[in-house]
Design a protein around this motif. Structure first.
Motif, PDB file in Angstrom:
ATOM      1  N   ILE A   2      -6.591   9.512  12.636  1.00  0.00           N
ATOM      2  CA  ILE A   2      -6.008   8.104  12.853  1.00  0.00           C
ATOM      3  C   ILE A   2      -5.522   7.033  12.233  1.00  0.00           C
ATOM      4  CG2 ILE A   2      -7.420   6.995  10.817  1.00  0.00           C
ATOM      5  CD1 ILE A   2      -8.894   5.844  13.556  1.00  0.00           C
ATOM      6  N   GLN A   3      -4.410   7.745  11.520  1.00  0.00           N
ATOM      7  CA  GLN A   3      -2.947   7.070  11.204  1.00  0.00           C
ATOM      8  C   GLN A   3      -1.998   7.496  11.519  1.00  0.00           C
ATOM      9  OE1 GLN A   3      -2.351   8.879   6.988  1.00  0.00           O
ATOM     10  NE2 GLN A   3      -1.516   7.268   5.816  1.00  0.00           N
ATOM     11  N   GLU A   4      -2.080   8.253  12.346  1.00  0.00           N
ATOM     12  CA  GLU A   4      -0.622   8.495  13.248  1.00  0.00           C
ATOM     13  C   GLU A   4      -1.153   7.666  14.941  1.00  0.00           C
ATOM     14  OE1 GLU A   4      -1.056  11.975  14.870  1.00  0.00           O
ATOM     15  OE2 GLU A   4      -0.298  13.014  12.844  1.00  0.00           O
ATOM     16  N   PHE A   5      -2.618   7.099  14.949  1.00  0.00           N
ATOM     17  CA  PHE A   5      -2.748   5.977  16.391  1.00  0.00           C
ATOM     18  C   PHE A   5      -2.508   4.851  15.430  1.00  0.00           C
ATOM     19  CE2 PHE A   5      -6.024   3.201  17.930  1.00  0.00           C
ATOM     20  CZ  PHE A   5      -5.677   3.798  18.905  1.00  0.00           C
ATOM     21  N   ILE A   6      -2.732   4.693  14.425  1.00  0.00           N
ATOM     22  CA  ILE A   6      -2.749   3.050  13.737  1.00  0.00           C
ATOM     23  C   ILE A   6      -0.768   3.359  13.705  1.00  0.00           C
ATOM     24  CG2 ILE A   6      -2.781   1.344  11.696  1.00  0.00           C
ATOM     25  CD1 ILE A   6      -5.331   2.486  11.303  1.00  0.00           C
ATOM     26  N   MET A   7      -0.447   4.020  13.129  1.00  0.00           N
ATOM     27  CA  MET A   7       0.817   3.546  13.551  1.00  0.00           C
ATOM     28  C   MET A   7       1.537   3.544  14.986  1.00  0.00           C
ATOM     29  SD  MET A   7       3.015   3.388  10.573  1.00  0.00           S
ATOM     30  CE  MET A   7       4.526   3.455  11.378  1.00  0.00           C
ATOM     31  N   ALA A   8       1.264   4.173  15.388  1.00  0.00           N
ATOM     32  CA  ALA A   8       1.835   4.656  16.933  1.00  0.00           C
ATOM     33  C   ALA A   8       1.461   2.440  17.780  1.00  0.00           C
ATOM     34  CB  ALA A   8       1.235   5.528  18.202  1.00  0.00           C
ATOM     35  N   PHE A   9       0.214   2.684  17.399  1.00  0.00           N
ATOM     36  CA  PHE A   9      -0.236   1.280  18.300  1.00  0.00           C
ATOM     37  C   PHE A   9      -0.520   0.064  17.521  1.00  0.00           C
ATOM     38  CE2 PHE A   9      -4.201   0.057  20.849  1.00  0.00           C
ATOM     39  CZ  PHE A   9      -3.671  -0.341  21.840  1.00  0.00           C
ATOM     40  N   LEU A  10       0.786   0.046  16.327  1.00  0.00           N
ATOM     41  CA  LEU A  10       0.304  -1.140  15.780  1.00  0.00           C
ATOM     42  C   LEU A  10       0.779  -1.818  16.343  1.00  0.00           C
ATOM     43  CD1 LEU A  10       0.494  -2.069  12.746  1.00  0.00           C
ATOM     44  CD2 LEU A  10       2.426  -1.550  11.845  1.00  0.00           C
ATOM     45  N   PRO A  11       1.999  -2.684  16.872  1.00  0.00           N
ATOM     46  CA  PRO A  11       2.130  -3.962  17.066  1.00  0.00           C
ATOM     47  C   PRO A  11       1.171  -4.252  18.610  1.00  0.00           C
ATOM     48  CG  PRO A  11       3.934  -1.846  17.758  1.00  0.00           C
ATOM     49  CD  PRO A  11       2.542  -2.167  17.248  1.00  0.00           C
ATOM     50  N   GLU A  12       0.695  -3.562  18.904  1.00  0.00           N
ATOM     51  CA  GLU A  12      -0.875  -3.553  19.782  1.00  0.00           C
ATOM     52  C   GLU A  12      -1.554  -4.425  18.843  1.00  0.00           C
ATOM     53  OE1 GLU A  12       0.750  -1.028  20.494  1.00  0.00           O
ATOM     54  OE2 GLU A  12       1.269  -0.879  22.749  1.00  0.00           O
ATOM     55  N   LEU A  13      -1.908  -3.328  17.787  1.00  0.00           N
ATOM     56  CA  LEU A  13      -3.015  -4.142  17.578  1.00  0.00           C
ATOM     57  C   LEU A  13      -2.623  -5.924  16.181  1.00  0.00           C
ATOM     58  CD1 LEU A  13      -3.776  -0.837  15.672  1.00  0.00           C
ATOM     59  CD2 LEU A  13      -5.454  -2.347  17.316  1.00  0.00           C
ATOM     60  N   VAL A  14      -2.070  -5.694  16.395  1.00  0.00           N
ATOM     61  CA  VAL A  14      -0.751  -6.674  15.032  1.00  0.00           C
ATOM     62  C   VAL A  14      -1.066  -8.095  16.166  1.00  0.00           C
ATOM     63  CG1 VAL A  14       0.905  -7.906  14.775  1.00  0.00           C
ATOM     64  CG2 VAL A  14       0.345  -5.842  13.261  1.00  0.00           C
ATOM     65  N   VAL A  38      -0.443 -19.874  13.722  1.00  0.00           N
ATOM     66  CA  VAL A  38      -0.849 -18.390  13.639  1.00  0.00           C
ATOM     67  C   VAL A  38       0.025 -18.140  14.916  1.00  0.00           C
ATOM     68  CG1 VAL A  38      -3.101 -17.155  14.538  1.00  0.00           C
ATOM     69  CG2 VAL A  38      -3.050 -19.208  13.135  1.00  0.00           C
ATOM     70  N   SER A  39      -0.059 -18.411  15.818  1.00  0.00           N
ATOM     71  CA  SER A  39       1.283 -17.846  17.468  1.00  0.00           C
ATOM     72  C   SER A  39       2.052 -17.380  16.970  1.00  0.00           C
ATOM     73  CB  SER A  39       0.822 -18.234  18.192  1.00  0.00           C
ATOM     74  OG  SER A  39      -0.044 -19.010  19.003  1.00  0.00           O
ATOM     75  N   LEU A  40       2.389 -18.330  16.233  1.00  0.00           N
ATOM     76  CA  LEU A  40       4.491 -18.113  15.858  1.00  0.00           C
ATOM     77  C   LEU A  40       4.409 -17.178  14.428  1.00  0.00           C
ATOM     78  CD1 LEU A  40       6.508 -19.381  15.909  1.00  0.00           C
ATOM     79  CD2 LEU A  40       6.674 -20.772  13.532  1.00  0.00           C
ATOM     80  N   ALA A  41       3.039 -16.648  13.496  1.00  0.00           N
ATOM     81  CA  ALA A  41       2.460 -15.384  12.190  1.00  0.00           C
ATOM     82  C   ALA A  41       3.004 -14.338  13.357  1.00  0.00           C
ATOM     83  CB  ALA A  41       1.876 -16.176  11.987  1.00  0.00           C
ATOM     84  N   THR A  42       1.755 -14.127  14.629  1.00  0.00           N
ATOM     85  CA  THR A  42       2.191 -13.504  15.194  1.00  0.00           C
ATOM     86  C   THR A  42       2.801 -12.156  15.656  1.00  0.00           C
ATOM     87  OG1 THR A  42      -0.749 -14.633  15.724  1.00  0.00           O
ATOM     88  CG2 THR A  42       0.269 -12.150  17.420  1.00  0.00           C
ATOM     89  N   ALA A  43       3.968 -13.716  16.111  1.00  0.00           N
ATOM     90  CA  ALA A  43       4.838 -13.357  17.798  1.00  0.00           C
ATOM     91  C   ALA A  43       5.937 -12.589  16.415  1.00  0.00           C
ATOM     92  CB  ALA A  43       5.886 -14.239  17.592  1.00  0.00           C
ATOM     93  N   ALA A  45       5.033 -11.014  13.486  1.00  0.00           N
ATOM     94  CA  ALA A  45       4.734 -10.022  12.998  1.00  0.00           C
ATOM     95  C   ALA A  45       4.710  -8.509  13.712  1.00  0.00           C
ATOM     96  CB  ALA A  45       3.092 -10.399  12.689  1.00  0.00           C
ATOM     97  N   LEU A  46       4.377  -9.381  15.050  1.00  0.00           N
ATOM     98  CA  LEU A  46       5.161  -8.692  16.648  1.00  0.00           C
ATOM     99  C   LEU A  46       6.418  -8.097  16.356  1.00  0.00           C
ATOM    100  CD1 LEU A  46       4.218  -6.864  19.167  1.00  0.00           C
ATOM    101  CD2 LEU A  46       4.510  -9.261  20.484  1.00  0.00           C
TER     102      LEU A  46
END
Lengths: 481, 184
Positions: A2-14, A38-43, A45-46
């Protein structure tokens, strides 16, 4: 696991978490400012999460989703573009006041589509991501404020949507042929199985129809007819989004499919050559007589789509990476122009070239941004537009398409005329002192202008490492497993 | 027997499709569409794609056509006048039709040996393989489709919302002094 999944999928999750947060925010009071924050923070973080996961590699969802250097740098480009677009839409004055927060929601959802698009290597995932990226854009066009006796935005939105949906249908139809031929939806496998039958009529029809849907996004002649009208009818911010992100997305998908054809494929090369030449000439010649700045950029988009096809005519790695490099640069050049348009515009109205008169006195920074954006579009060194065009011409020339290269160079010269008209208006054009109010810029706009200028110059003066990186990352896409 | 059934159901499908196009009354067209879908479902059964056949009946013959009928009756669509094609239009239509037919014929003659034949049991054939694919390969698109529906829903609300009062509604930006009494 699950850790590997999160590491690879982090931008999408954020990004997904951020978009859902924006959705919740739009339900409460004081919605615009919070939705934007919120959008600015999301961008932001992305962008950070893309940088963190730049080197991660994984194949997720049973082979439908590939995370590698190629997808991650694209996500990074989309993320930076997203950040720029939010800064660009400072107050989104030109959106109907009661639905302004939804502007940021739709923008975020559309970005999610583009980010998914970068990693999709399964035809169904790809199509669904493409829809996710384009549907919110249809809505953004329709959300422009109405003026007395003016419903231009509705006409544009209907055109955009009808053509868009039809193009998606055509693309799906083409993909169904390809699926019928190869009996797989996995794009790398599909490409591999297509190679022996590429000259067959069914493969050509399938690829042709699939590409037709993508040419619509890219605004290649003769799939261009929506472009100027939509740019003109959409609000300045929306037009900026439509002009930048979908083009890069379309090029990415084109690269994935074009790997099916080898460079010595005569027929596909000829078709692409005709399309490239037609787009360049049509876009540049019609742009010569435009007065509305957004319409002018609309026609210049068609011409730029033509330039981009030069890389696909070459049909090799050098060509593909030149196209991707050019489109990444184009994203930022065109955004620089749209920053100026949306700030010069009074009350969100469309900007004619004459409205730029005396811009260097009203706001030197905006005038500088405009000039650099326009020079980059025109292909003047040292900006990214020049290096991009050079790489494209080089790739086409290396494959012996001399006539095409000459025609492209002629077009660059034609285009210089109308680009220089814009520069002339901003610096030398003068008008009576009536309309010479200085334009006040806030901090975020300044930062955006300087950031975009820096990117356009940096990408232009250091082409070698960028193109090398793109070529390296392409290896996993073009190489058939 | 198999061949006979194939031709029978193909005839039903095509006949239904023809009647859909030629009926003057929109309600009749919609009902003939059900016939077409049922014929196609039968063809799927012949291909041993039982699940797809059930879906075809449930989703298309059931839900979609009922939706069509609902809209037709809601809008009270009358069978329109028969439009006559002018000389030029008829000529153009004839050329377009000929081109289409010749294109299809060229496409499908002589490519039989070059095609990879599709496997008889595709993903949609059996419930088990369908479910497996849905929760592995197509898990992401399934979730993304949910987002698409969210966009559609909010989009409908946003576009059909009326701005009736001259004052901006609660929560809108204070700059809203314009745009009086317009509607979407």
């Amino acid at each position: 696991m699950i850790q590997e999944f999160i590491m690879a999928f982090l931008p999408e999750l954020v990004l997904l978490a951020g978009v859902l947060a924006v959705f919740v925010v739009t339900l409460y009071n004081d919605r615009v400012a919070r939705a934007r924050a919120v959008s600015l923070a999301t961008a932001a973080a992305l962008v950070v999460s893309c940088l963190i996961t730049l080197r991660s590699e994984a194949t997720l969802f049973d082979g439908a989703y590939r995370v590698d250097l190629f997808s991650q740098w694209l996500k990074l480009a989309f993320g930076v573009g997203y950040l720029a677009v939010i800064l660009l839409g400072r107050r989104v004055d030109d959106i109907r006041p009661d639905i302004r927060p939804e502007f940021f929601l739709f923008l975020g959802i559309s970005m999610t589509g583009f980010v998914f698009l970068a990693s999709s290597i399964d035809a169904i995932t790809l199509v669904v991501s493409l829809e996710l990226s384009s549907f919110p854009l249809f809505l953004l066009v329709a959300m422009r404020r109405e003026r007395e006796g003016q419903r231009m935005q509705m006409e544009s939105a209907i055109k955009f949507m009808m053509f868009g949906v039809a193009a998606n249908g055509v693309m799906l139809f083409g993909l169904s042929y390809l699926y019928g031929l190869t009996s797989t939806t996995s794009i790398p496998l599909m490409v591999q199985r297509l190679q022996p039958v590429i000259d067959g009529p069914l493969a050509l029809a399938g690829l042709g129809l699939t590409f037709a849907g993508l040419y619509y996004k890219l605004a290649v002649f003769p799939f261009h007819f929506w472009t100027p009208d939509v740019y003109q009818g959409a609000s300045n911010e929306t037009a900026g989004i439509i002009a930048s992100m979908p083009k890069l997305g379309a090029v990415v998908i084109l690269v994935r499919f074009a790997a099916a054809a080898t460079p010595d494929n005569q027929l596909i090369t000829e078709i692409l050559t005709v399309l490239a030449v037609a787009s360049m000439f049509y876009g540049n010649l019609v742009a010569l007589v435009q007065r509305d700045l957004k319409r002018l950029l609309g026609f210049s988009t068609i011409a730029h789509a033509g330039y981009t096809l030069l890389g696909f005519v070459a049909l090799d790695e050098a060509g593909f990476s030149a196209s991707l490099y050019y489109m990444t640069g184009y994203l930022f050049m065109v955004l620089a122009c749209f920053v100026v348009i949306s700030r010069v515009s009074r009350d969100g109205e469309n900007v004619a070239i004459e409205d730029l008169h005396g811009l260097h006195r009203r706001s030197p920074l905006l005038a500088l941004t405009m000039v650099i954006g326009i020079f980059a579009l025109a292909g003047i060194p040292p900006f990214v537009g020049f290096m991009g065009k050079f790489a494209l011409l080089n790739a086409a020339f290396a494959r012996g398409h001399t006539v095409l290269v000459i025609l492209a160079v002629i077009n660059t010269a034609i285009a210089a005329y109308y680009y220089l008209r814009v520069v002339h208006a901003s610096f030398f054009g003068d008008r009576d002192a009536t309309d010479q109010m200085p334009i006040a810029l806030d901090g975020s706009t300044r930062a955006l202008c300087i950031g975009l200028i820096a990117i356009v110059i940096l990408l232009g003066v250091t082409p070698a490492p960028v193109i090398d990186a793109i070529t390296t990352s392409l290896a996993s896409v073009v190489a058939v497993p | 027997m198999q061949d006979f059934l194939f031709y029978l159901f193909s005839a039903i499908t095509l006949g239904g499709a023809l009647l859909v196009v030629t009926s003057r009354n929109a309600v009749n067209s919609a009902v003939f569409l059900i016939v077409t879908f049922l014929g196609m479902a039968a063809l799927f059964v012949l291909l041993e794609s039982y699940f797809l056949a059930v879906l075809q009946v449930l989703v298309y013959a059931g839900a979609v056509v009922v939706l069509f009928l609902f809209i037709i009756m809601l809008l009270d669509v009358k069978g329109g006048r028969r439009r006559r094609l002018g000389g030029m239009s008829a000529f153009a239509a004839a050329i377009a039709g000929l081109l289409l037919v010749s294109g299809v014929v060229t496409l499908f003659t002589g490519i039989g040996e070059r095609m990879t034949p599709a496997t008889a049991t595709g993903v949609g054939a059996q419930l088990h393989s369908f479910g497996y694919a849905l929760f592995t390969t197509h898990l992401l698109p399934m979730q993304v489709t949910g987002f698409l529906l969210l966009v559609a829903m909010i989009g409908v609300i946003v576009l059909s919302k009326r701005l009736t009062a001259p004052t901006a509604p609660r929560g809108a930006a204070p700059a809203a002094g314009e745009n009086k009494g317009t509607s979407a």
